[in-house]
Scaffold this active site. Structure first.
Site, PDB file in Angstrom:
ATOM      1  CG  HIS A 146      65.549  11.609  78.775  1.00  0.00           C
ATOM      2  ND1 HIS A 146      65.196  10.508  78.070  1.00  0.00           N
ATOM      3  CD2 HIS A 146      65.562  10.944  80.037  1.00  0.00           C
ATOM      4  CE1 HIS A 146      65.267   9.506  78.680  1.00  0.00           C
ATOM      5  NE2 HIS A 146      65.404   9.740  79.893  1.00  0.00           N
ATOM      6  CD  GLU A 198      65.739   7.751  86.282  1.00  0.00           C
ATOM      7  OE1 GLU A 198      65.028   8.075  87.257  1.00  0.00           O
ATOM      8  OE2 GLU A 198      64.875   7.613  85.063  1.00  0.00           O
TER       9      GLU A 198
END
Length: 185
Positions: free
Chosen positions: A16, A88
């Protein structure tokens, strides 16, 4: 004699765009996080960087920073599927805290979870489950993934015979949108 034809899955991985937490050296973990102005520009540029590539589908983490990056980079061209397995690593009590807890002690959390969080090995198990789903449903396809650093490192462990100990040297590198391509056979 019958031969089995193996149709690989091509995976191109994008981390990202830069977040406001990245700019403050905070580990966002399972918090949503916001793209910074720099991260918004990186995500918009992503579509231009890969305009000559074809993806059959784009997967992204369900955390806002990855969703926003995928949407800004790919929404006009590809189906985008959110998947929580691409999150994550869960840093537990350390989500939103300064990154030094993980950057300098990553090896301690390979097998032992972060307090009220998960271990990097657990992140690998999520990624293995995701890869098994791809293997069942996307043989012969080119998949783009927009997610986070720990799942990217987990893919290297699972697909490229790297160890978490070696990967620990990569923890703390700057988050920027970039790609890594690999084949899953």
């Amino acid at each position: 004699m019958e031969f089995l034809k193996i149709m690989p899955i091509k995976i191109t991985y994008f981390v990202h765009g830069t977040t406001t937490d990245n700019e403050k050296d905070l580990a966002t973990g399972w918090l949503n996080g916001e793209l910074s102005p720099k991260g918004i520009e990186q995500a918009k540029e992503l579509g231009n960087l890969v305009k000559d590539k074809h993806f059959d589908v784009v997967f992204c983490s369900d955390l806002k920073r990855a969703v926003d990056s995928a949407e800004l980079g790919f929404r006009d061209k590809y189906e985008i599927i959110q998947d929580a397995r691409l999150r994550e690593c869960n840093y537990g009590d350390n989500n939103g805290k300064p990154t030094e807890f993980k950057d300098s002690h990553m090896a301690e959390y390979i097998n032992i979870p972060f307090p009220n969080g998960e271990s990097y090995r657990r992140c690998s198990k999520r990624m293995l489950d995701f890869l098994q789903m791809l293997n069942q449903s996307y043989l012969g396809k080119h998949i783009a993934i927009v997610a986070h650093q720990a799942p990217q490192l987990a893919l290297d462990v699972l697909l490229k015979n790297k160890t978490w100990k070696k990967q620990s040297k990569k923890i703390g590198e700057t988050h920027i949108v970039g790609n890594r391509a690999g084949n899953m056979n």
